[in-house]
Design a protein around this motif. Structure first.
Motif, short mmCIF file in Angstrom:
data_model
loop_
_atom_site.label_atom_id
_atom_site.label_comp_id
_atom_site.label_asym_id
_atom_site.label_seq_id
_atom_site.Cartn_x
_atom_site.Cartn_y
_atom_site.Cartn_z
N ASP A 53 -71.03 54.15 -4.23
CA ASP A 53 -70.01 53.39 -4.98
C ASP A 53 -69.56 54.18 -6.20
N SER A 54 -70.53 54.71 -6.95
CA SER A 54 -70.20 55.47 -8.16
C SER A 54 -69.41 56.72 -7.81
N PHE A 55 -69.85 57.42 -6.76
CA PHE A 55 -69.18 58.66 -6.36
C PHE A 55 -67.73 58.38 -5.94
N SER B 108 -75.32 52.27 -3.67
CA SER B 108 -74.87 52.11 -5.05
C SER B 108 -74.39 53.45 -5.61
N ARG B 109 -75.09 54.50 -5.25
CA ARG B 109 -74.70 55.85 -5.68
C ARG B 109 -73.36 56.24 -5.05
N GLU C 293 -65.88 55.95 -6.90
CA GLU C 293 -65.07 55.65 -8.10
C GLU C 293 -64.68 56.91 -8.85
N ASP D 123 -84.02 54.96 0.21
CA ASP D 123 -83.68 53.71 -0.45
C ASP D 123 -82.20 53.43 -0.14
N LYS E 73 -80.01 51.76 -3.00
CA LYS E 73 -79.74 52.70 -4.10
C LYS E 73 -78.73 53.77 -3.66
N PHE F 31 -78.16 62.68 -2.86
CA PHE F 31 -79.00 61.50 -2.65
C PHE F 31 -80.30 61.95 -2.00
#
Lengths: 434, 254
Positions: A423-425, A420-421, A427, A414, A417, A403
């Motif tokens: 969250d993806s990681f 959100s990143r 998952e 940010d 953002k 990040f």
């Protein structure tokens, strides 16, 4: 997925850490009223050396001061803007820009006018270190400044002549200190400070070693509040005594399975300074049962390490533990130079591969499932080669999230953002919010 | 078994309804400012088209940057997970998924089982996404539908030096003033976005099959630029903009 639940409790040492930190800044600000001396320099300065001038000599270390400014967003922005208005580029070290801003505004974060130091005592390994205090000196009307070049290469290539190079600068520095302060120099006080520094920085490494335990007794966000004392006064007995208390508390937590966080499903580390104004990133991870158990930065910025006989990474054995009696100024300086040259965070200035090796070692020994790399635009020194580190960690089989941000300039971070990143990681690691 | 996936994107909302894993209804609409109401209205419309009553729906999974607006969803997943699931389910041979939407570009590397190995996202800059093409289309006075076709008419290589959408727009205006043909500028813009996306794909590493999804997959000029930059072909699903919603529908929360 089985989600383990552990008992947890607040750190008993927490309030004392806060007290010591406040006392540090207060002592510096009030030094003149009490007849003492103030000096300013980096967290990596050889702070043990000015201690030979007396017990009433108080430092202000620039990086932690810059980081502290992050927690007052209004003042932080004014500092950054004041520096830019003065004509300094926005892509310089953001600690340095915050520090200069505080001088330019003539405001001290902890109240009152910015307390001018009597001298600057710095070392130089990253591209900003000496320039930082050269400019600070100019901004403050010409404060005597001394800087020691320590960029002699990685520890595994250090020779006696390279140690001599640093030690000779230290000897000259002591003469310079005597000249600009008009004080006598007490070698016994230097020797005590060197013993203290070795003890403090070894103890911190020992504390970090305990985080190999599952569940981890400490999380990275809490570590920041503790490691900082070593960046303020690693040479002081007070900080060493405090770390001894922290170590006892960590041993107690390990023995009693008291975890840093309620759920520890996966263990992570981060890298480089965090975005100081957004430490909630680490709390956010906990919602998924992910715990950041540290970083090369928290372990190795002040912690001093060595290879142990069983092949693991552990706290470096101190001269006092080895039974070494320091008897002369030269011996004290030589030990101080050698000790600091082994600092993990100094190694990767010479090669990103050194850093990758240390990070992979941490990933294995601390049993990690992922790594978060902060592409930190605020610190060139610690971010250099970080993309290489990412590739090496992936090759070693560890999932990596990157990040972008800036440790001290919130305008370059940010938050939405980044979350959100994360969250993806999370998952991709098979985690959902608990 | 009815499973619904809702992709609340930065610009469009897309919904897919599955019955026993097969698409039975779908729809999309501009997100606008009232995303929550718009999502609900589109959901009702998509169900109505397939004569499905809300009571028959077993799961609703939301995804996309505005997924929280679809608060009637029973589950939510990130765009990375939805994109990987949708693409690998549709193309089991997929090892790399490239998703270029309105505001974000992302590349995802998957293993043989469709598990995500690594992913990369663009940072807060829009220069690797559809919004950039829209902005450049406005500057060139070319409709978004024609942008790809026009750019394919060019065989010129004009590098856009600016890395930022704002500065690139001013560079495009300079090119217009220097009488550069619109088709050449359109190609330069598509090349620039393709270059950014390729760099992300190289960051995570890619191997075939590569699936290109998201609204930008409909821009033929961009697809040509991307395949050239990647030096390999890409597979484009029939409705590339629906793959996140499709993937979300498959991720029922169980």
């Amino acid at each position: 997925m089985n989600i383990p639940t552990y008992k947890t409790e607040p750190l008993k040492c927490w309030n004392k850490a806060k007290e010591l930190r406040n006392e540090f800044y207060k002592n510096y600000a009030n030094a003149h009223e009490n007849g003492g001396i103030r000096w300013a320099g980096g967290a990596w300065s050889f702070g043990a050396i000015p201690m030979g001038l007396g017990n009433d000599v108080y430092p202000l270390t620039g990086e932690p001061y810059g980081a502290s400014i992050a927690f007052n967003k209004e003042f932080s922005l004014r500092c950054l803007e004041a520096t830019e208005k003065k004509g300094y580029a926005r892509d310089l070290c953001s600690y340095m820009r915050s520090y200069w801003g505080s001088i330019i505004l003539d405001e001290f974060l902890f109240g009152g006018k910015f307390p001018k130091p009597d001298f600057m005592w710095q070392d130089h390994i990253c591209c900003s270190h000496s320039k930082w205090y050269q400019v600070a000196s100019e901004l403050e009307g010409g404060i005597p400044t001394y800087s020691i070049d320590v960029a002699v290469g990685p520890y595994n290539e250090v020779t006696d002549s390279l140690i001599d190079y640093i030690v000779s600068q230290m000897h000259d520095g002591i003469e310079w200190l005597k000249k600009i302060t008009g004080r006598e120099y007490d070698d016994e006080k230097l020797i005590d400070a060197v013993y203290n520094e070795c003890r403090t920085t070894s103890l911190w490494a020992e504390i970090c070693v305990l985080n190999k335990t599952k569940p981890a007794p400490l999380d990275e966000k809490s570590m920041y509040s503790l490691y900082v004392l070593g960046t303020l006064e690693k040479h002081s007995k007070k900080v060493g005594d405090f770390y001894a208390e922290v170590l006892d508390e960590m041993k107690y937590r390990v023995e009693n399975q008291i975890a840093a966080t309620k759920h520890e499903v996966v263990r992570l580390i981060s890298d480089t300074q965090p975005p100081w104004g957004f430490l909630n990133v680490f709390r956010y991870l906990e919602n998924f049962g992910a715990v950041s158990v540290g970083s090369l930065y928290t372990f190795g910025l002040i912690g001093i390490w060595e290879d142990k006989p069983d092949g693991t990474w552990g706290a470096r054995t101190t001269p006092q533990q080895k039974g070494i009696k320091i008897e002369t100024r030269d011996q004290a300086l030589r030990i101080l130079a050698d000790w600091n040259l082994s600092k993990p965070e100094w190694q990767h200035f010479y090669s990103p591969h050194q850093k990758s090796e240390m990070m992979i070692r941490i990933a294995k020994e601390w049993d990690l499932q992922g790594i978060m790399l902060h592409y930190n635009r605020g610190c060139e020194g610690l971010s250099v080669g970080i993309a290489e580190n990412r590739l090496a960690l992936i090759d070693a089989g560890y999932p990596v999230m990157t990040f972008e941000g800036n440790m001290r300039d919130e305008r370059e971070f940010d938050s939405a953002k980044t979350m959100s990143r994360i969250d993806s990681f999370m998952e991709t690691l098979g985690l959902k919010i608990i | 078994m009815i499973n619904v996936g809702i992709d609340v994107g930065a610009k469009n909302i897309k919904i897919v309804a599955l019955q026993d894993g097969k698409i039975v209804s779908k729809g999309h609409v501009l997100a606008g400012f009232e995303t929550k109401d718009t999502s609900q209205a589109l959901y009702n419309e998509v169900l109505k088209k397939a004569n499905i009553s809300p009571e028959e729906v077993n799961s609703i999974t939301s995804t996309g940057s505005g997924r929280k607006a679809a608060d009637f969803a029973s589950n939510s997943v990130t765009e990375v997970t939805a994109a990987a699931k949708g693409a690998t389910n549709m193309f089991p041979s997929a090892r790399c998924v490239i998703d270029v939407g309105a505001e974000e570009g992302r590349t995802i590397r998957c293993d043989n089982d469709g598990k995500i190995i690594d992913f990369a996202l663009n940072e807060k800059c829009a220069a690797g996404a559809g919004a950039f093409i829209e902005a450049m289309g406005r500057a060139l006075e070319i409709s978004i539908e024609d942008f790809g076709k026009i750019s394919l008419q060019s065989n010129q290589e004009i590098p856009l030096n600016a890395q930022c959408a704002v500065f690139a727009e001013s560079e495009v205006v300079s090119l217009l003033h220097s009488k550069t043909e619109k088709k050449d500028i359109a190609k330069a813009v598509n090349d620039a976005v393709a270059s950014r996306i390729t760099s992300m794909a190289r960051k995570v590493g890619f191997e075939k099959d590569i699936i290109l999804i998201g609204g930008m997959a409909k821009n033929t000029g961009f697809v040509a630029a991307l395949t050239k930059a990647l030096e390999t072909d890409v597979i484009i699903p029939e409705d590339p903009e629906y793959i996140l919603a499709y993937g979300a529908a498959l991720l029922t929360g169980n």
